[in-house]
Scaffold this motif. Structure first.
Motif, PDB file in Angstrom:
ATOM      1  N   THR A 147     -43.990 -47.994   5.479  1.00  0.00           N
ATOM      2  CA  THR A 147     -42.698 -48.704   5.538  1.00  0.00           C
ATOM      3  C   THR A 147     -41.689 -48.011   6.462  1.00  0.00           C
ATOM      4  OG1 THR A 147     -41.865 -47.498   3.599  1.00  0.00           O
ATOM      5  CG2 THR A 147     -43.005 -49.589   3.203  1.00  0.00           C
ATOM      6  N   LEU A 148     -42.122 -47.053   7.229  1.00  0.00           N
ATOM      7  CA  LEU A 148     -41.195 -46.269   8.051  1.00  0.00           C
ATOM      8  C   LEU A 148     -40.555 -47.115   9.141  1.00  0.00           C
ATOM      9  CD1 LEU A 148     -40.072 -43.405   8.780  1.00  0.00           C
ATOM     10  CD2 LEU A 148     -42.011 -43.207  10.361  1.00  0.00           C
ATOM     11  N   ASP A 149     -39.224 -47.021   9.269  1.00  0.00           N
ATOM     12  CA  ASP A 149     -38.506 -47.570  10.413  1.00  0.00           C
ATOM     13  C   ASP A 149     -38.526 -46.495  11.490  1.00  0.00           C
ATOM     14  OD1 ASP A 149     -36.497 -48.156  12.323  1.00  0.00           O
ATOM     15  OD2 ASP A 149     -35.377 -49.343  10.883  1.00  0.00           O
ATOM     16  N   ILE A 150     -39.357 -46.672  12.498  1.00  0.00           N
ATOM     17  CA  ILE A 150     -39.580 -45.617  13.481  1.00  0.00           C
ATOM     18  C   ILE A 150     -38.308 -45.278  14.241  1.00  0.00           C
ATOM     19  CG2 ILE A 150     -40.358 -47.214  15.270  1.00  0.00           C
ATOM     20  CD1 ILE A 150     -41.634 -43.598  14.614  1.00  0.00           C
ATOM     21  N   HIS A 151     -37.458 -46.248  14.501  1.00  0.00           N
ATOM     22  CA  HIS A 151     -36.240 -45.984  15.260  1.00  0.00           C
ATOM     23  C   HIS A 151     -35.241 -45.163  14.431  1.00  0.00           C
ATOM     24  CE1 HIS A 151     -37.566 -48.569  18.509  1.00  0.00           C
ATOM     25  NE2 HIS A 151     -37.918 -49.457  17.598  1.00  0.00           N
ATOM     26  N   GLU A 152     -35.138 -45.466  13.154  1.00  0.00           N
ATOM     27  CA  GLU A 152     -34.281 -44.678  12.276  1.00  0.00           C
ATOM     28  C   GLU A 152     -34.806 -43.245  12.172  1.00  0.00           C
ATOM     29  OE1 GLU A 152     -32.538 -44.712   7.670  1.00  0.00           O
ATOM     30  OE2 GLU A 152     -34.113 -46.110   8.268  1.00  0.00           O
ATOM     31  N   PHE A 153     -36.118 -43.123  12.040  1.00  0.00           N
ATOM     32  CA  PHE A 153     -36.704 -41.798  11.945  1.00  0.00           C
ATOM     33  C   PHE A 153     -36.477 -40.994  13.221  1.00  0.00           C
ATOM     34  CE2 PHE A 153     -40.317 -39.041  13.005  1.00  0.00           C
ATOM     35  CZ  PHE A 153     -40.105 -38.056  12.057  1.00  0.00           C
ATOM     36  N   LEU A 154     -36.679 -41.614  14.378  1.00  0.00           N
ATOM     37  CA  LEU A 154     -36.524 -40.887  15.638  1.00  0.00           C
ATOM     38  C   LEU A 154     -35.087 -40.428  15.845  1.00  0.00           C
ATOM     39  CD1 LEU A 154     -38.808 -42.979  18.012  1.00  0.00           C
ATOM     40  CD2 LEU A 154     -39.233 -40.671  17.126  1.00  0.00           C
ATOM     41  N   ALA A 160     -47.686 -40.697  17.050  1.00  0.00           N
ATOM     42  CA  ALA A 160     -46.312 -41.172  16.881  1.00  0.00           C
ATOM     43  C   ALA A 160     -45.302 -40.032  16.913  1.00  0.00           C
ATOM     44  CB  ALA A 160     -46.176 -41.944  15.571  1.00  0.00           C
ATOM     45  N   THR A 161     -45.775 -38.809  17.045  1.00  0.00           N
ATOM     46  CA  THR A 161     -44.882 -37.661  17.163  1.00  0.00           C
ATOM     47  C   THR A 161     -44.501 -37.470  18.627  1.00  0.00           C
ATOM     48  OG1 THR A 161     -45.903 -36.653  15.224  1.00  0.00           O
ATOM     49  CG2 THR A 161     -44.662 -35.195  16.644  1.00  0.00           C
ATOM     50  N   ASN A 162     -43.340 -36.854  18.871  1.00  0.00           N
ATOM     51  CA  ASN A 162     -42.824 -36.782  20.237  1.00  0.00           C
ATOM     52  C   ASN A 162     -43.590 -35.788  21.111  1.00  0.00           C
ATOM     53  OD1 ASN A 162     -41.195 -34.088  20.499  1.00  0.00           O
ATOM     54  ND2 ASN A 162     -40.621 -34.913  18.493  1.00  0.00           N
ATOM     55  N   ARG A 163     -43.445 -35.966  22.418  1.00  0.00           N
ATOM     56  CA  ARG A 163     -44.210 -35.176  23.379  1.00  0.00           C
ATOM     57  C   ARG A 163     -43.806 -33.702  23.375  1.00  0.00           C
ATOM     58  NH1 ARG A 163     -47.532 -36.082  27.660  1.00  0.00           N
ATOM     59  NH2 ARG A 163     -47.356 -38.333  27.345  1.00  0.00           N
ATOM     60  N   VAL A 165     -44.469 -40.150  21.683  1.00  0.00           N
ATOM     61  CA  VAL A 165     -43.111 -40.653  21.874  1.00  0.00           C
ATOM     62  C   VAL A 165     -42.458 -39.863  23.006  1.00  0.00           C
ATOM     63  CG1 VAL A 165     -40.809 -40.795  20.835  1.00  0.00           C
ATOM     64  CG2 VAL A 165     -42.830 -41.472  19.518  1.00  0.00           C
ATOM     65  N   GLU A 166     -41.925 -40.582  23.983  1.00  0.00           N
ATOM     66  CA  GLU A 166     -41.304 -39.932  25.145  1.00  0.00           C
ATOM     67  C   GLU A 166     -39.822 -39.678  24.874  1.00  0.00           C
ATOM     68  OE1 GLU A 166     -43.021 -38.769  27.493  1.00  0.00           O
ATOM     69  OE2 GLU A 166     -44.924 -39.799  27.151  1.00  0.00           O
ATOM     70  N   LEU A 167     -39.301 -38.616  25.485  1.00  0.00           N
ATOM     71  CA  LEU A 167     -37.945 -38.166  25.214  1.00  0.00           C
ATOM     72  C   LEU A 167     -37.054 -38.305  26.441  1.00  0.00           C
ATOM     73  CD1 LEU A 167     -38.833 -34.907  23.267  1.00  0.00           C
ATOM     74  CD2 LEU A 167     -38.313 -37.157  22.340  1.00  0.00           C
ATOM     75  N   GLU A 168     -35.850 -38.760  26.215  1.00  0.00           N
ATOM     76  CA  GLU A 168     -34.857 -38.848  27.285  1.00  0.00           C
ATOM     77  C   GLU A 168     -34.332 -37.449  27.611  1.00  0.00           C
ATOM     78  OE1 GLU A 168     -31.492 -42.037  27.712  1.00  0.00           O
ATOM     79  OE2 GLU A 168     -30.664 -40.324  26.614  1.00  0.00           O
ATOM     80  N   GLY A 228     -31.729 -36.137  22.715  1.00  0.00           N
ATOM     81  CA  GLY A 228     -31.901 -36.521  21.319  1.00  0.00           C
ATOM     82  C   GLY A 228     -32.242 -37.983  21.138  1.00  0.00           C
ATOM     83  N   ARG A 229     -32.562 -38.663  22.247  1.00  0.00           N
ATOM     84  CA  ARG A 229     -32.926 -40.079  22.178  1.00  0.00           C
ATOM     85  C   ARG A 229     -34.322 -40.284  22.764  1.00  0.00           C
ATOM     86  NH1 ARG A 229     -27.479 -40.225  23.806  1.00  0.00           N
ATOM     87  NH2 ARG A 229     -28.120 -40.285  25.988  1.00  0.00           N
ATOM     88  N   PRO A 230     -35.070 -41.255  22.229  1.00  0.00           N
ATOM     89  CA  PRO A 230     -36.384 -41.582  22.795  1.00  0.00           C
ATOM     90  C   PRO A 230     -36.246 -42.519  23.983  1.00  0.00           C
ATOM     91  CG  PRO A 230     -35.983 -42.981  20.919  1.00  0.00           C
ATOM     92  CD  PRO A 230     -34.781 -42.061  21.033  1.00  0.00           C
ATOM     93  N   THR A 231     -37.312 -42.668  24.719  1.00  0.00           N
ATOM     94  CA  THR A 231     -37.368 -43.667  25.791  1.00  0.00           C
ATOM     95  C   THR A 231     -38.652 -44.469  25.629  1.00  0.00           C
ATOM     96  OG1 THR A 231     -38.523 -42.211  27.359  1.00  0.00           O
ATOM     97  CG2 THR A 231     -36.122 -42.157  27.382  1.00  0.00           C
ATOM     98  N   GLY A 232     -38.598 -45.712  26.075  1.00  0.00           N
ATOM     99  CA  GLY A 232     -39.791 -46.544  26.072  1.00  0.00           C
ATOM    100  C   GLY A 232     -40.213 -46.981  24.679  1.00  0.00           C
ATOM    101  N   VAL A 233     -41.437 -47.480  24.597  1.00  0.00           N
ATOM    102  CA  VAL A 233     -41.995 -47.989  23.344  1.00  0.00           C
ATOM    103  C   VAL A 233     -42.538 -46.822  22.521  1.00  0.00           C
ATOM    104  CG1 VAL A 233     -43.773 -49.456  22.304  1.00  0.00           C
ATOM    105  CG2 VAL A 233     -42.594 -50.198  24.407  1.00  0.00           C
TER     106      VAL A 233
END
Length: 222
Positions: free
Chosen positions: A51-58, A112-115, A133-136, A145-150
């Motif tokens: 049930t994870l909201d990936i955007h909230e988690f990131l 699903a973990t960041n690069r 997950v790619e990082l800005e 502190g923000r992701p980029t892309g899908v």
């Protein structure tokens, strides 16, 4: 030629790198323990429940990366690797990766973990190809502190994998066999798309699905 895809957390490593990283920062006195333990554990329970909201988690998980410059982060990560990650890499995982490489397969970690967190782990495992997950970054190469892309989470793994293959002029059909090893119900979209899905130390939902569909169920734990 075959393609061998591997989830990372609780698959190739006997733990979750996205959980261990804030635990490490807390141990270093760099994050507030009361706040981060509670929220991190809550997100992890949502992940396990599907049930994870990936955007909230990131938003939560990536914010601490913006507090430090890259040199400081890289030094912290080196210590994190030694204390939190290398001890939970099973030899069976290394052996399985080596077997696929020996067969000439293209090997990839898709997570699903960041690069930032996973790049050095992939290198430790000798895996060249990584989808994470790619990082800005800002103009100085520091993280915002923000992701980029899908995000490469649930069906996002399919989106990112298909984009990677297209860049190579390929598709999943370009390979004789496509393996995907995962522990999690969250990876069912991609597991259902490959020719050779494998459940690795699976959660209850994935174990039941694998049993019903006749997928192999293996353990990589020592």
């Amino acid at each position: 030629m075959n393609l061998a895809l591997f989830d990372l957390d609780n698959t190739l490593i006997a733990g979750d790198s996205d959980v261990e990283w804030p635990r490490f920062l807390i141990k270093q006195g760099l994050l507030d323990a009361d706040v981060y333990h509670a929220r991190n554990d809550a997100f992890y329970e949502q992940y396990k429940a599907g049930t994870l909201d990936i955007h909230e988690f990131l938003e939560f998980a990536l914010t601490p990366l913006a507090r430090f410059d890259r040199a400081r982060l890289d030094a912290l990560h080196a210590q994190y690797m030694e204390e939190h990650i290398k001890p939970i890499i099973p030899q069976k995982a290394r052996d399985l990766l080596a077997a696929h490489k020996a067969d000439g397969d293209v090997v990839m970690i898709i997570t699903a973990t960041n690069r930032f967190v996973t790049g050095p782990i992939a290198r430790e495992l000798g895996v060249e190809h990584l989808i994470a997950v790619e990082l800005e970054e800002d103009g100085d190469g520091n993280f915002t502190g923000r992701p980029t892309g899908v995000p490469s989470f649930q069906s996002g793994k399919i989106t990112r994998l298909e984009a990677w293959l297209a860049e190579r002029g390929e598709s999943l059909a370009s390979y004789d066999k496509v393996f995907f090893y995962s522990d999690s119900r969250n990876d069912l979209p991609l597991l259902e798309k490959v020719t050779h899905p494998v459940a690795v130390d699976p959660d209850d939902v994935l174990r039941a699905t694998a049993t019903e569909r006749g997928w192999p169920v293996i353990t990589l734990r020592d």
